[in-house]
Motif scaffolding. Structure first.
Motif, short mmCIF file in Angstrom:
data_model
loop_
_atom_site.label_atom_id
_atom_site.label_comp_id
_atom_site.label_asym_id
_atom_site.label_seq_id
_atom_site.Cartn_x
_atom_site.Cartn_y
_atom_site.Cartn_z
N ALA A 165 0.73 -1.09 0.08
CA ALA A 165 0.00 0.05 -0.18
C ALA A 165 0.85 1.03 -0.11
O ALA A 165 0.77 2.24 -0.67
CB ALA A 165 -1.03 -0.04 1.03
N ALA A 166 1.93 1.08 0.79
CA ALA A 166 2.83 2.39 0.77
C ALA A 166 3.50 2.71 -0.51
O ALA A 166 3.52 3.93 -0.98
CB ALA A 166 3.78 2.24 1.96
N GLY A 167 3.88 1.44 -1.16
CA GLY A 167 4.40 1.55 -2.60
C GLY A 167 3.50 2.18 -3.58
O GLY A 167 4.04 3.23 -4.12
N LEU A 209 7.91 1.43 -1.94
CA LEU A 209 8.36 0.32 -1.17
C LEU A 209 9.65 0.31 -0.43
O LEU A 209 9.78 0.10 0.57
CB LEU A 209 8.57 -0.85 -2.33
N VAL A 210 10.76 1.08 -1.16
CA VAL A 210 12.02 1.29 -0.36
C VAL A 210 11.61 2.19 0.73
O VAL A 210 12.27 1.88 1.74
CB VAL A 210 12.83 2.28 -1.34
N ALA A 228 2.55 8.37 2.20
CA ALA A 228 2.71 6.94 2.19
C ALA A 228 2.72 6.52 3.42
O ALA A 228 2.30 5.52 3.80
CB ALA A 228 4.08 6.47 1.43
N ALA A 229 3.40 7.37 4.33
CA ALA A 229 3.55 6.82 5.65
C ALA A 229 2.22 6.93 6.45
O ALA A 229 1.96 6.11 7.30
CB ALA A 229 4.24 7.87 6.53
N ARG A 236 -6.49 1.73 5.85
CA ARG A 236 -5.16 1.89 4.87
C ARG A 236 -5.55 1.82 3.53
O ARG A 236 -5.35 2.64 2.57
CB ARG A 236 -4.35 0.60 5.06
N TRP A 237 -6.51 1.02 2.97
CA TRP A 237 -6.82 0.85 1.66
C TRP A 237 -8.03 1.94 1.37
O TRP A 237 -8.24 2.57 0.11
CB TRP A 237 -7.37 -0.50 1.03
#
Length: 217
Positions: free
Chosen positions: A53-55, A109-110, A180-181, A192-193
């Protein structure tokens, strides 16, 4: 002497000529796509959907900025805030090519994989989410500065240029990672989604309205 306000820059004309020109397609784009899929599949296999999800959050945030950038070109008929030119496997928008898009698809992702599990941990006196977001934003702007020297990445306006790079750090990148955080740290998968889907829906709506219907993108 400054350009007349409505005069297109040469760099803008070059970037516009590339937008969705199928003759620019190169096969390495397919390989890059598989690499991105592999990166996400690895996190799915590990059941780390929070990282997935963050990516995606960084990716949809970048699309939001890129759509706004294209709308600035339409509104001014002079230049977007940034434009990309030169060789590419495909150019989606005036400032977004497939290489940049795939980069942002993995940047989140990173970022997520760098985050400490404990949100309260501070680094150099800063919340760790802000610290890592700022680090990656500074790296991204450094890359932009390099690309600008190569003649493949262009700025037109004084408020969005080398001397004002902190503006680019904050509005060009940092908010991506903070979003993203926010998605990553959501209290539940459903929240989250929902957070991610909200911005994705906005992007999709703008593409349909401003791109497909009005043809402004």
């Amino acid at each position: 002497m400054g350009r007349f306000i409505l005069e297109r820059s040469d760099e803008t004309d070059a970037a516009v000529a590339l937008v969705r020109d199928a003759s620019q397609f190169k096969w390495y784009a397919v390989t890059l796509l598989i690499v991105v899929f592999l990166a996400y599949a690895n996190e799915v296999e590990r059941k780390r959907l929070d990282i997935v999800a963050a990516g995606l959050a960084v990716w949809v945030a970048d699309w939001f900025n890129e759509i706004i950038n294209s709308l600035i070109l339409h509104a001014t008929d002079r230049a977007p805030l940034w434009a990309t030119t030169g060789d590419t496997a495909y150019q989606f928008l005036v400032g977004l090519n497939v290489e940049i898009s795939f980069m942002f698809a993995t940047a989140g992702l990173v970022f997520a994989k760098m985050l400490p599990a404990e949100r309260s941990v501070k680094i150099l006196g800063m919340p760790n989410r802000l610290f890592f977001g700022l680090v990656l934003s500074l790296v991204a702007v450094a890359v932009e500065l390099f690309l600008n020297t190569t003649g493949s990445f262009h700025w037109e306006y004084g408020f969005w240029d080398r001397p004002t790079f902190p503006v680019i750090v904050v509005f060009g990148y940092l908010w991506f990672f903070m979003f993203a955080a926010w998605v990553y740290d959501a209290p539940s998968p459903a929240v989250r989604w929902k957070r991610l889907g909200g911005l994705a829906a906005i992007d999709t709506g703008m593409i349909l309205v401003f791109g497909v219907v009005l043809g402004w993108l």
